[in-house]
Design an enzyme around this catalytic site. Structure first.
Site, mmCIF file in Angstrom:
data_model
loop_
_atom_site.group_PDB
_atom_site.id
_atom_site.type_symbol
_atom_site.label_atom_id
_atom_site.label_comp_id
_atom_site.label_asym_id
_atom_site.label_seq_id
_atom_site.Cartn_x
_atom_site.Cartn_y
_atom_site.Cartn_z
ATOM 1 N N LYS A 17 14.185 11.811 36.313
ATOM 2 C CA LYS A 17 14.818 13.043 35.812
ATOM 3 C C LYS A 17 13.961 13.679 34.716
ATOM 4 O O LYS A 17 13.663 14.871 34.747
ATOM 5 C CB LYS A 17 16.228 12.740 35.261
ATOM 6 C CG LYS A 17 17.161 12.071 36.252
ATOM 7 C CD LYS A 17 18.532 11.794 35.663
ATOM 8 C CE LYS A 17 18.569 10.798 34.522
ATOM 9 N NZ LYS A 17 18.232 9.406 34.879
ATOM 10 N N ARG A 90 27.581 11.957 33.017
ATOM 11 C CA ARG A 90 27.426 10.594 33.498
ATOM 12 C C ARG A 90 28.722 10.050 34.061
ATOM 13 O O ARG A 90 28.769 8.920 34.546
ATOM 14 C CB ARG A 90 26.999 9.711 32.331
ATOM 15 C CG ARG A 90 25.506 9.620 32.202
ATOM 16 C CD ARG A 90 25.243 8.444 31.338
ATOM 17 N NE ARG A 90 23.972 7.828 31.522
ATOM 18 C CZ ARG A 90 22.812 8.330 31.147
ATOM 19 N NH1 ARG A 90 22.749 9.519 30.638
ATOM 20 N NH2 ARG A 90 21.716 7.647 31.296
ATOM 21 N N ARG A 127 7.499 1.839 31.713
ATOM 22 C CA ARG A 127 7.513 3.168 31.078
ATOM 23 C C ARG A 127 7.090 3.068 29.605
ATOM 24 O O ARG A 127 7.471 2.136 28.905
ATOM 25 C CB ARG A 127 8.922 3.765 31.141
ATOM 26 C CG ARG A 127 9.032 5.027 30.276
ATOM 27 C CD ARG A 127 10.286 5.791 30.506
ATOM 28 N NE ARG A 127 11.486 4.974 30.417
ATOM 29 C CZ ARG A 127 12.683 5.392 30.818
ATOM 30 N NH1 ARG A 127 12.820 6.599 31.330
ATOM 31 N NH2 ARG A 127 13.726 4.607 30.716
ATOM 32 N N ARG A 160 10.823 1.899 24.991
ATOM 33 C CA ARG A 160 12.234 2.056 24.606
ATOM 34 C C ARG A 160 12.937 0.699 24.542
ATOM 35 O O ARG A 160 12.722 -0.156 25.388
ATOM 36 C CB ARG A 160 12.951 2.962 25.620
ATOM 37 C CG ARG A 160 12.880 4.419 25.265
ATOM 38 C CD ARG A 160 13.390 5.326 26.347
ATOM 39 N NE ARG A 160 14.691 4.964 26.909
ATOM 40 C CZ ARG A 160 15.313 5.673 27.850
ATOM 41 N NH1 ARG A 160 14.755 6.779 28.330
ATOM 42 N NH2 ARG A 160 16.481 5.295 28.321
ATOM 43 N N ARG A 171 22.369 -0.943 32.881
ATOM 44 C CA ARG A 171 22.403 0.526 33.040
ATOM 45 C C ARG A 171 22.561 0.894 34.513
ATOM 46 O O ARG A 171 23.262 1.854 34.853
ATOM 47 C CB ARG A 171 21.117 1.143 32.465
ATOM 48 C CG ARG A 171 21.097 1.120 30.936
ATOM 49 C CD ARG A 171 19.701 1.266 30.355
ATOM 50 N NE ARG A 171 19.026 2.480 30.752
ATOM 51 C CZ ARG A 171 17.698 2.647 30.681
ATOM 52 N NH1 ARG A 171 16.914 1.675 30.240
ATOM 53 N NH2 ARG A 171 17.160 3.781 31.041
HETATM 54 P P1 AP5 Z 1 11.694 8.997 33.825
HETATM 55 O O1 AP5 Z 1 11.323 10.365 34.238
HETATM 56 O O2 AP5 Z 1 11.564 8.626 32.380
HETATM 57 O O3 AP5 Z 1 13.154 8.610 34.410
HETATM 58 P P2 AP5 Z 1 14.602 9.083 33.963
HETATM 59 O O4 AP5 Z 1 15.347 9.385 35.211
HETATM 60 O O5 AP5 Z 1 14.508 10.138 32.916
HETATM 61 O O6 AP5 Z 1 15.155 7.693 33.403
HETATM 62 P P3 AP5 Z 1 15.923 7.329 32.047
HETATM 63 O O7 AP5 Z 1 15.747 5.830 31.890
HETATM 64 O O8 AP5 Z 1 15.469 8.178 30.914
HETATM 65 O O9 AP5 Z 1 17.377 7.635 32.437
HETATM 66 P P4 AP5 Z 1 18.640 7.101 31.768
HETATM 67 O O10 AP5 Z 1 19.602 8.015 32.363
HETATM 68 O O11 AP5 Z 1 18.920 5.661 31.939
HETATM 69 O O12 AP5 Z 1 18.336 7.183 30.198
HETATM 70 P P5 AP5 Z 1 18.801 8.205 29.112
HETATM 71 O O13 AP5 Z 1 17.720 8.356 28.134
HETATM 72 O O14 AP5 Z 1 19.370 9.411 29.751
HETATM 73 O O15 AP5 Z 1 10.787 7.968 34.703
HETATM 74 C C1 AP5 Z 1 10.891 6.561 34.507
HETATM 75 C C2 AP5 Z 1 9.504 5.898 34.664
HETATM 76 O O16 AP5 Z 1 9.074 6.036 36.008
HETATM 77 C C3 AP5 Z 1 8.399 6.555 33.809
HETATM 78 O O17 AP5 Z 1 7.497 5.557 33.391
HETATM 79 C C4 AP5 Z 1 7.705 7.535 34.771
HETATM 80 O O18 AP5 Z 1 6.339 7.751 34.428
HETATM 81 C C5 AP5 Z 1 7.854 6.784 36.102
HETATM 82 N N1 AP5 Z 1 7.998 7.652 37.259
HETATM 83 C C6 AP5 Z 1 8.717 8.819 37.340
HETATM 84 N N2 AP5 Z 1 8.662 9.308 38.605
HETATM 85 C C7 AP5 Z 1 7.920 8.401 39.324
HETATM 86 C C8 AP5 Z 1 7.530 8.332 40.694
HETATM 87 N N3 AP5 Z 1 7.892 9.266 41.589
HETATM 88 N N4 AP5 Z 1 6.796 7.271 41.108
HETATM 89 C C9 AP5 Z 1 6.424 6.291 40.227
HETATM 90 N N5 AP5 Z 1 6.761 6.315 38.908
HETATM 91 C C10 AP5 Z 1 7.499 7.349 38.464
HETATM 92 O O19 AP5 Z 1 20.051 7.429 28.442
HETATM 93 C C11 AP5 Z 1 19.835 6.269 27.665
HETATM 94 C C12 AP5 Z 1 21.158 5.745 27.126
HETATM 95 O O20 AP5 Z 1 21.784 6.739 26.267
HETATM 96 C C13 AP5 Z 1 22.233 5.424 28.173
HETATM 97 O O21 AP5 Z 1 22.072 4.138 28.726
HETATM 98 C C14 AP5 Z 1 23.514 5.557 27.326
HETATM 99 O O22 AP5 Z 1 23.688 4.433 26.507
HETATM 100 C C15 AP5 Z 1 23.206 6.737 26.426
HETATM 101 N N6 AP5 Z 1 23.610 8.016 27.009
HETATM 102 C C16 AP5 Z 1 22.770 9.025 27.415
HETATM 103 N N7 AP5 Z 1 23.472 10.065 27.913
HETATM 104 C C17 AP5 Z 1 24.786 9.700 27.847
HETATM 105 C C18 AP5 Z 1 25.993 10.321 28.253
HETATM 106 N N8 AP5 Z 1 25.983 11.520 28.841
HETATM 107 N N9 AP5 Z 1 27.152 9.656 28.053
HETATM 108 C C19 AP5 Z 1 27.173 8.456 27.474
HETATM 109 N N10 AP5 Z 1 26.074 7.794 27.075
HETATM 110 C C20 AP5 Z 1 24.874 8.401 27.260
HETATM 111 MG MG MG Z 2 15.031 10.201 30.838
#
Ligand code: AP5
Ligand code: MG
Length: 223
Positions: A17, A90, A127, A160, A171
């Protein structure tokens, strides 16, 4: 705000994403709002909100809906730009809150980056991120030019805290328990596009642009 829709990105942790959002920001003037980034910034500042949510995030659980909604409201004004909502909603309740509080009267499009869950652990443990520039690297698929340093800002890369295998599995379980109801919600509203996120970043990007009917792709950019 013109005809460009507000975008909602759904997808498992590590489905790409943030990576795909960064391309749309650079090339199509979107603003990126990631609730994960906002929450981590609060933790980084040591604010009372940050202290309150740190343990929840480090364990891979969800922060409560109203805390995240208030943070989101303080950081985006949909009357002033086109946003990509990454990581919010989410839950079905968050999807309804988003409609009610931030997207009233807006054209919207939802993209679900669908991925086989088995590949995620490897992707996420490799990552590394640059919090200031927002660049996202991967030690296997997209390493920085100099180890441990952001190509753009020169800042040290961060692993992270919630990117350990045990927390990632948690997660992923949280994601599995909430995704179906959100997919159904956006299907009913007829604003859902599903993208296969198992493949290379460049192929995902092309499919994303075509799903969103965006033109003027700059293929020279690595992202
Ligand atoms: P990346 O683009 O970073 O993936 P992402 O989908 O953004 O993954 P996240 O881990 O950031 O999502 P998340 O939803 O768990 O975390 P968030 O920060 O939102 O890509 C990942 C890796 O893969 C990178 O190394 C990239 O280079 C690589 N990559 C990308 N595309 C690729 C491809 N095609 N092929 C190979 N490699 C590739 O949330 C974190 C925490 O915050 C949650 O767990 C929760 O505790 C809290 N939180 C956040 N939002 C909420 C909410 N709305 N409600 C409640 N709690 C929340
Ligand atoms: Mg992200």
């Amino acid at each position: 705000m013109g005809r460009q829709p507000q975008l909602i990105f759904l997808g498992a942790p590590g489905s790409g994403k943030g990576t795909q959002a960064s391309y749309l920001v650079k090339n199509f003037g979107y603003k990126h709002v990631s609730t994960g980034d906002l929450l981590r910034a609060e933790i980084g500042k040591g604010s009372s909100l940050g202290m309150r949510v740190k343990g929840i995030i480090d364990a891979g659980h969800l922060v409560d809906d109203m805390t995240v909604l208030e943070l989101l409201k303080a950081n985006c004004d949909t009357s002033k730009g086109h946003f990509i909502f990454d990581g919010f909603p989410r839950t079905l309740n968050q999807a309804k809150l988003l409609d009610e509080h931030l997207l009233r009267g807006c054209t919207t499009q939802t993209v679900y980056f669908k991925i086989d869950l088995e590949v995620l652990v490897q992707r996420i443990t490799n990552r590394r991120v640059a919090p200031k520039s927002g660049m996202i690297y991967n030690l296997l698929s997209h390493p920085p030019k100099r180890p441990g340093v952001c190509d753009v800002s020169g800042e040290p890369l961060v692993h992270r805290k919630d990117d350990t295998e045990a927390v990632i599995r948690n997660r992923i379980d949280v994601f599995k328990s909430t995704i179906d109801e959100m997919v159904e919600f956006y299907k009913q509203k007829q604003v859902l596009k599903v993208i296969d996120a198992n493949t290379d970043e460049s192929i995902i990007r092309e499919n994303l642009l075509s799903a969103l009917a965006l033109n003027g792709v700059n293929n020279d950019l690595p992202y």
